[in-house]
Design a protein around this motif. Structure first.
Motif, PDB file in Angstrom:
ATOM      1  N   ILE A 224       0.558  -4.027  -5.995  1.00 24.50           N
ATOM      2  CA  ILE A 224       0.928  -2.729  -5.431  1.00 24.50           C
ATOM      3  C   ILE A 224      -0.247  -1.776  -5.632  1.00 24.50           C
ATOM      4  N   GLY A 225      -0.895  -1.442  -4.542  1.00 20.22           N
ATOM      5  CA  GLY A 225      -2.133  -0.676  -4.593  1.00 20.22           C
ATOM      6  C   GLY A 225      -3.278  -1.514  -4.074  1.00 20.22           C
ATOM      7  N   ALA A 226      -4.422  -0.890  -3.897  1.00 16.41           N
ATOM      8  CA  ALA A 226      -5.560  -1.553  -3.267  1.00 16.41           C
ATOM      9  C   ALA A 226      -6.209  -2.578  -4.189  1.00 16.41           C
ATOM     10  N   PRO A 227      -6.415  -3.817  -3.714  1.00 18.83           N
ATOM     11  CA  PRO A 227      -7.268  -4.754  -4.442  1.00 18.83           C
ATOM     12  C   PRO A 227      -8.701  -4.231  -4.468  1.00 18.83           C
ATOM     13  N   ASP A 228      -9.506  -4.792  -5.327  1.00 19.91           N
ATOM     14  CA  ASP A 228     -10.917  -4.402  -5.382  1.00 19.91           C
ATOM     15  C   ASP A 228     -11.718  -5.054  -4.269  1.00 19.91           C
TER      16      ASP A 228
ATOM     17  N   TYR B 162      -7.548  -0.678   4.705  1.00 18.40           N
ATOM     18  CA  TYR B 162      -8.383  -1.021   3.548  1.00 18.40           C
ATOM     19  C   TYR B 162      -9.320   0.131   3.194  1.00 18.40           C
ATOM     20  N   GLN B 163      -9.842   0.796   4.203  1.00 18.19           N
ATOM     21  CA  GLN B 163     -10.717   1.937   3.953  1.00 18.19           C
ATOM     22  C   GLN B 163      -9.931   3.117   3.386  1.00 18.19           C
ATOM     23  N   GLU B 164      -8.799   3.429   4.002  1.00 14.62           N
ATOM     24  CA  GLU B 164      -7.991   4.575   3.576  1.00 14.62           C
ATOM     25  C   GLU B 164      -7.525   4.447   2.128  1.00 14.62           C
ATOM     26  N   PHE B 165      -7.108   3.249   1.743  1.00  6.93           N
ATOM     27  CA  PHE B 165      -6.534   3.074   0.413  1.00  6.93           C
ATOM     28  C   PHE B 165      -7.565   2.703  -0.651  1.00  6.93           C
ATOM     29  N   GLY B 166      -8.818   2.537  -0.251  1.00  6.33           N
ATOM     30  CA  GLY B 166      -9.874   2.391  -1.235  1.00  6.33           C
ATOM     31  C   GLY B 166     -10.192   0.983  -1.684  1.00  6.33           C
ATOM     32  N   VAL B 167     -10.028  -0.005  -0.789  1.00  8.19           N
ATOM     33  CA  VAL B 167     -10.512  -1.355  -1.102  1.00  8.19           C
ATOM     34  C   VAL B 167     -12.031  -1.290  -1.151  1.00  8.19           C
TER      35      VAL B 167
ATOM     36  N   ASN C  97      10.357   0.804  -3.075  1.00 10.37           N
ATOM     37  CA  ASN C  97      10.332  -0.150  -1.969  1.00 10.37           C
ATOM     38  C   ASN C  97      10.601   0.511  -0.623  1.00 10.37           C
ATOM     39  N   GLU C  98      11.561   1.446  -0.609  1.00  5.38           N
ATOM     40  CA  GLU C  98      11.936   2.077   0.660  1.00  5.38           C
ATOM     41  C   GLU C  98      10.907   3.103   1.143  1.00  5.38           C
ATOM     42  N   ALA C  99       9.907   3.396   0.319  1.00  4.24           N
ATOM     43  CA  ALA C  99       8.884   4.373   0.695  1.00  4.24           C
ATOM     44  C   ALA C  99       7.557   3.710   1.065  1.00  4.24           C
ATOM     45  N   ILE C 100       7.513   2.379   1.031  1.00  2.40           N
ATOM     46  CA  ILE C 100       6.283   1.642   1.350  1.00  2.40           C
ATOM     47  C   ILE C 100       6.408   1.065   2.750  1.00  2.40           C
ATOM     48  N   TYR C 101       5.425   1.361   3.610  1.00  4.31           N
ATOM     49  CA  TYR C 101       5.500   0.947   5.009  1.00  4.31           C
ATOM     50  C   TYR C 101       4.359   0.017   5.418  1.00  4.31           C
ATOM     51  N   THR C 102       3.497  -0.324   4.472  1.00  5.15           N
ATOM     52  CA  THR C 102       2.414  -1.256   4.786  1.00  5.15           C
ATOM     53  C   THR C 102       2.372  -2.362   3.736  1.00  5.15           C
ATOM     54  N   VAL C 103       2.526  -3.597   4.199  1.00  7.42           N
ATOM     55  CA  VAL C 103       2.479  -4.782   3.339  1.00  7.42           C
ATOM     56  C   VAL C 103       1.626  -5.826   4.058  1.00  7.42           C
ATOM     57  N   LEU C 104       0.498  -6.162   3.468  1.00  4.72           N
ATOM     58  CA  LEU C 104      -0.418  -7.124   4.077  1.00  4.72           C
ATOM     59  C   LEU C 104      -0.543  -8.365   3.207  1.00  4.72           C
ATOM     60  N   GLN C 105      -0.992  -9.450   3.832  1.00  2.38           N
ATOM     61  CA  GLN C 105      -1.252 -10.695   3.120  1.00  2.38           C
ATOM     62  C   GLN C 105      -2.694 -11.124   3.394  1.00  2.38           C
ATOM     63  N   PRO C 106      -3.654 -10.534   2.674  1.00  3.54           N
ATOM     64  CA  PRO C 106      -5.049 -10.939   2.882  1.00  3.54           C
ATOM     65  C   PRO C 106      -5.213 -12.425   2.576  1.00  3.54           C
ATOM     66  N   ASP C 107      -6.154 -13.052   3.252  1.00  5.99           N
ATOM     67  CA  ASP C 107      -6.401 -14.465   2.975  1.00  5.99           C
ATOM     68  C   ASP C 107      -6.790 -14.664   1.510  1.00  5.99           C
ATOM     69  N   ILE C 108      -7.632 -13.775   1.005  1.00  2.00           N
ATOM     70  CA  ILE C 108      -8.035 -13.809  -0.404  1.00  2.00           C
ATOM     71  C   ILE C 108      -8.197 -12.369  -0.866  1.00  2.00           C
ATOM     72  N   CYS C 109      -7.774 -12.088  -2.088  1.00  2.00           N
ATOM     73  CA  CYS C 109      -8.058 -10.775  -2.655  1.00  2.00           C
ATOM     74  C   CYS C 109      -8.346 -10.906  -4.137  1.00  2.00           C
TER      75      CYS C 109
ATOM     76  N   PHE D  65       0.847  -1.188   0.000  1.00  2.00           N
ATOM     77  CA  PHE D  65       0.000   0.000   0.000  1.00  2.00           C
ATOM     78  C   PHE D  65       0.892   1.250   0.000  1.00  2.00           C
ATOM     79  N   PRO D  66       1.252   1.756  -1.194  1.00  2.00           N
ATOM     80  CA  PRO D  66       2.114   2.936  -1.269  1.00  2.00           C
ATOM     81  C   PRO D  66       1.331   4.221  -1.038  1.00  2.00           C
ATOM     82  N   LYS D  67       1.987   5.211  -0.474  1.00  2.00           N
ATOM     83  CA  LYS D  67       1.341   6.514  -0.298  1.00  2.00           C
ATOM     84  C   LYS D  67       1.864   7.503  -1.324  1.00  2.00           C
ATOM     85  N   GLU D  68       3.056   8.039  -1.120  1.00  2.00           N
ATOM     86  CA  GLU D  68       3.570   9.064  -2.027  1.00  2.00           C
ATOM     87  C   GLU D  68       4.438   8.486  -3.134  1.00  2.00           C
ATOM     88  N   SER D  69       5.003   7.309  -2.924  1.00  2.00           N
ATOM     89  CA  SER D  69       5.911   6.710  -3.894  1.00  2.00           C
ATOM     90  C   SER D  69       5.753   5.198  -3.883  1.00  2.00           C
ATOM     91  N   LYS D  70       5.988   4.575  -5.034  1.00  2.00           N
ATOM     92  CA  LYS D  70       5.953   3.125  -5.124  1.00  2.00           C
ATOM     93  C   LYS D  70       7.324   2.499  -4.900  1.00  2.00           C
TER      94      LYS D  70
END
Length: 209
Positions: A124-128, A150-155, A98-110, A91-96
């Motif tokens: 990279i970016g919100a799943p639907d 998930y809400q902030e990034f627009g899932v 690697n060193e600028a990304i601070y949230t990495v999740l592993q949803p059970d299914i996406c 979930f990138p904010k200002e840059s994609k």
């Protein structure tokens, strides 16, 4: 989370072979995450490390399979693709970078419908659509953080599946905020606004458990 945090320097790219060698008081980026070579499964939530369960339980795996297979079959020959954990979603904010990304999740299914978000490392970016299967070991603080991310990034749609209660709660994104559905229980039919035409009988999700 507190704004007064200590960041691990982005150019500090040493390999880490043991989870216990990580200083949990520090804030890490995806660049560091890529250098963690231990077997423990972890997620990054705003730079903080959350250790996942050593291995999903049998019930968790069966529920995941009973959800994933109908979704994947429905999406055959469609632009949207379904993925099951382990699958990194960044979930990138200002840059994609690697060193600028601070949230990495592993949803059970996406489910990801925008192929430009897919690369060899995952998404990279919100799943639907995201599905998380709750188990007794889930950390309530971790779940709250995930909901907020998930809400902030627009899932667009977030399913919370309870294996103990055998229920499903669906959050749909409306004007940037999640609106919860009713709680679906056994015998009911669940549909998705993200996947028009898809439907699932919950009896088939929790069968023979």
């Amino acid at each position: 989370m507190s704004e007064h945090v200590k960041y691990k320097t982005p150019d500090d790219n040493e390999k880490v072979w043991q989870f216990n060698d990580i200083d949990l008081s520090l804030t890490y980026s995806y660049a560091h995450y890529l250098n963690w070579l231990f077997d423990d499964r972890v997620e990054l939530i705003k730079g903080k490390v959350f250790k996942m369960s050593p291995a999903p339980s049998r019930l968790h795996q069966e529920i995941s399979r009973n959800l994933f297979l109908p979704i994947a079959n429905f999406l055959k020959n469609q632009p949207c693709k379904a993925y099951a954990a382990p699958f990194d979603v960044r979930f990138p904010k200002e840059s994609k970078a690697n060193e600028a990304i601070y949230t990495v999740l592993q949803p059970d299914i996406c489910v990801v419908c925008d192929k430009s978000k897919l690369d060899d490392k995952g998404c990279i970016g919100a799943p639907d659509l995201v599905i998380e299967i709750l188990s007794p070991g889930n950390n309530k603080k971790e779940l709250l953080y995930k909901y907020q991310i998930y809400q902030e990034f627009g899932v667009k749609e977030y399913w919370v599946v309870s294996q103990s209660d055998q229920t499903v709660l669906i959050y749909s994104l409306v004007n940037g905020h999640y609106q919860p559905s009713k709680i679906y229980t056994l015998g009911e039919f669940v549909t998705s606004s993200v996947l028009p035409g898809f439907g699932l009988n919950l009896d088939e999700v929790f069968t023979d458990l």
